[in-house]
Scaffold this active site. Sequence first.
Site, PDB file in Angstrom:
ATOM      1  N   ASP A   1      -4.680  -3.344   4.765  1.00 48.53           N
ATOM      2  CA  ASP A   1      -5.556  -2.722   6.145  1.00 48.53           C
ATOM      3  C   ASP A   1      -6.787  -2.626   6.547  1.00 48.53           C
ATOM      4  O   ASP A   1      -7.951  -2.499   7.141  1.00 48.53           O
ATOM      5  CB  ASP A   1      -4.851  -1.257   6.584  1.00 48.53           C
TER       6      ASP A   1
ATOM      7  N   ASP B   1      -9.652  -5.674   1.655  1.00 47.53           N
ATOM      8  CA  ASP B   1      -8.418  -6.253   1.474  1.00 47.53           C
ATOM      9  C   ASP B   1      -7.806  -7.987   2.220  1.00 47.53           C
ATOM     10  O   ASP B   1      -6.891  -8.652   1.213  1.00 47.53           O
ATOM     11  CB  ASP B   1      -7.263  -5.635   2.053  1.00 47.53           C
TER      12      ASP B   1
ATOM     13  N   ASP C   1       0.848  -1.125  -0.221  1.00 49.87           N
ATOM     14  CA  ASP C   1      -0.229  -0.244   0.027  1.00 49.87           C
ATOM     15  C   ASP C   1       0.512   1.609  -0.111  1.00 49.87           C
ATOM     16  O   ASP C   1       1.831   0.757   0.395  1.00 49.87           O
ATOM     17  CB  ASP C   1      -0.812   0.286   1.237  1.00 49.87           C
TER      18      ASP C   1
END
Length: 994
Positions: A723, A727, A463
């Site tokens: 997070d 996901d 990310d």
Amino acid sequence: METKFHSTTDYGNGLYRVLLDFSSATLTKPQKRWRIACIAIHFSLSLAKSIIKRRRNHKYSEISGSPSHTVLEIDSVSGLDLVSSADLVPVSCFPIVDQTKLTNMVKNKSLDELRQFDGIDGIAKLLKTDLVNGIPGDEVDAKKRRSAFGYNTYQKPPPKGLMYFVVEAFKDTTIIILLACAALSLAFGIREHGIQEGWYEGGSIFVAVFLVVVVSAASNFRQERQFDKLSKISSNIKIDVVRDGRRQKLSIFDVVVGDVVFLTIGDQIPADGLFIDGHSFQVDESSLTGESDHVEIDSKHNPFLMSGSKVADGYSQMLVISVGMNTAWGKMMSSITKDSNEQTPLQERLNKLTTSIGKVGLSVAFLVLIVMLIRYFTGNTEDENGNREYNGRRTDLNDIFNSVLRIISTAVTIVVVAIPEGLPLAVTLTLAYSMKRMMADQAMVRNLSGCETMGSATVICTDKTGTLTMNQMKVTKFWLGHDNIKEDQYSQAIAPDLLELFHQGIGFNTTGSIYKPKSESAIEYSGSPTEKAILSWAIQDLSMDNEKLKRNYTIIHVETFNSEKKRSGILIKKQVDNTNHVHWKGAAEMVLAMCTYYYQEKVQCDEDDLTLLGIVGLKDPCRPGVKKAIESCRMAGVQIKMITGDNVFTAKAIATECGILSSDQEHGVGEVIEGSEFRNYTPDERILKVNNILVMARSSPMDKLMMVQCLKQKGHVVAVTGDGTNDAPALKEADVGLSMGIQGTEVAKESSDIIILDDDFASVRWHNFTPACVYNNIQKFIQFQLTVNVAALVINFIAAVSAGDVPLTTVQLLWVNLIMDTLGALALATERPTDELMHKPPVGRTEPLITKIMWRNLLAQAIYQITILLTLQFKGKSIFNVEEKVKDTLIFNTFVLCQVFNEFNARKLEKKNVFKGIHKNGLFLGIIAVTLILQVVMVEFLKKFADTMRLNWAQWGICILLAAFTWPLGWIVKCIPVPKMPFLIYFKFSHTPS
């Protein structure tokens, strides 16, 4: 609790106070009986004391009139275990709350029972909770609530003790065979030589086996304790509550009945409770009910929230009704025992290797057994005095039994030495050691396989926000219509009516909150970093008054934000004129597409259509060490791909700043794409182009999942950071899932293998580096152990076939086994990572466990040991002019010392300097010292136990010199280049796929 009480005496009032102090938590039947018994005893003692006192005052008078009495009608006596009256004082704050009814109401999802309590407002009044500001929150109030309703913990089954693992170790087949041989040897030895002399051989085997069992059991026990400790840490979830008007984070274990909890997407519901307020709220109750469909929660039809469920969509506040063992989740979890005997892929590969080697060892041992039995019964063996052992019928039956037992014991011991039982132990030790080290470096390992596989990762998909950046958002730009407004121009550029619209859109269309302390302390903001940044900007720069907004407007409807929509909306009503206002906030391109107009001064827009008020630019700086971490990944052959939901311009800028993109790559074809483009590729195009992609912007969770699947199809070992709740599919699909400890949702954490506690990419790289050390350490131990296995098997087989006897006794072989399996594993499995390991490419999926380099090293050392020891076996007596016993001791001593010196060689598989960094590993040096001391004791002081003879200084020197030659030999061997083609490819176990 309903209590009717009538009393005409003073002691009755005291008992009345005691009864009021009882809590209302549910008791078991035995606890109720004990409580009632306690009351009866108290009452009886009080009554007796009163009667005795009256008799003393009126010695000769009779008690006249109506007797004093106390009538108790107790419907339910509830509370905690019997405690002192001092501890019971706080409980009286909730004398009329029936915990059982509250618990059953949520469990049965009964709206009728909820109405009996006058709804959630009635329950909040009973629990003395302000639904807006929460409970008082001081420690005294929390203690009262825990005393009354219990703690938010559940009873766990007791952990396995040391004796459990000792018993498990004794169940091993080879251990059982050895114990049987030891028992028979002890019995025949005592029968033949008496108790004083006959117990040595059998007793020695017992002691050796006991040492092996204890060390193995202690290692497994230590692992169990470490898993238990990690389990406690992983279950310590942080949640948002409001106490005394202040929103704050608390441990899930600190939640009490009456707390008001904030819930958002991905959170775990910490206790049973009731829905207070919220929007688009759905929960996943599959962990409790098994139903995969999400459950809609609202205040009218279904306000019941169950502990252990996960928030699937929306946000809300809940009132905690039941905690701990009063919830269905608590009762279910208390009956579950977590199994720490998880097998990692490497452990499974090693088990196959152990089985293969064990089969070879078993075959050799069987051949040795057959050959030695044939030689014995054909009269080709001699005793210590040079006499033939077997003389047909003239041989004593006891002698035959003893000889056969000795042969069987030797064969079994060969199996014990041949089976590399230290391999699983080495994996356990090195994984446990690495897990401890990773915990100190801000990573918590949830699955052992993740700890192991991370070292083999060839691609890391990361990310942007919070991982590569610091997740400290700040508003740095503001556009009003076409105009870029500077910070000092806000008051002149924004008209009052327009400013009010900004206050509406920011103050209501948010999941964050604001807390203004009564003192002069700074204002506290809570929520996501984006929400906190915008709220802070509105309060400080736009003079927003949040309390005034709440008084002047009413929320009608909320459209919650999620990663699919990338926007949130709100419909509010102004109380003064009953006008409605709709506000949207989200990704720039999403909101722009919805708008018909943008704000222009003196231009009238239709209120029926949406008008763009402004665009806010937020900056999130890169983390200080992230560029260096990405550079080190590249040097080690690990590719970094950034997958973000941000727009492509932001993604490019951050990727360039972090070093994922260089200046000439910024506009390179194929390196930067958007999720929609990747989504529209055909499967073949994705496979073809996936390696070139470095940045994917505006990606959805499904785009990330497809990226992981494509990379795995290309043969990569993929690690993914995530997070959010969405996901979870990518985290599960990846070879290693890494969730964020600070910003990560509970759903993401449960789907991951490793939790990065500080959300820092530099930690991600370090945790790629540390597991690589695990694999490297295991390879070191395999090389060391196989050298011993090969040497011991060949020596014993040749000696047995040619001479009818083996040079190493059962006890001596068990001692070598202990050095090799346990002490060797401990010494080599705890080596710390080195700098050269940082630059070593990751191990792929199909890489052999035993490399060509390892085969070169171990075969050279094994051949040397076999040559030296067989020379001593057949020529040792004449070379050194010593007797048989001394020769056998020389063989035993040289063999052990060879392993000690070879442990140094095993420290470096490729490097010639095996002593580099050795001063940093005190444990390794300590184990070497302990091994040498014990070997001296075995040879010089435990002659009868180890069947050895004392050696003089010259003989010790010879043994050390022969063993020390393994160092220069190792250096010379490492100068020999290995062939490019796989070495000994026909050995199946050397190429077992992971």
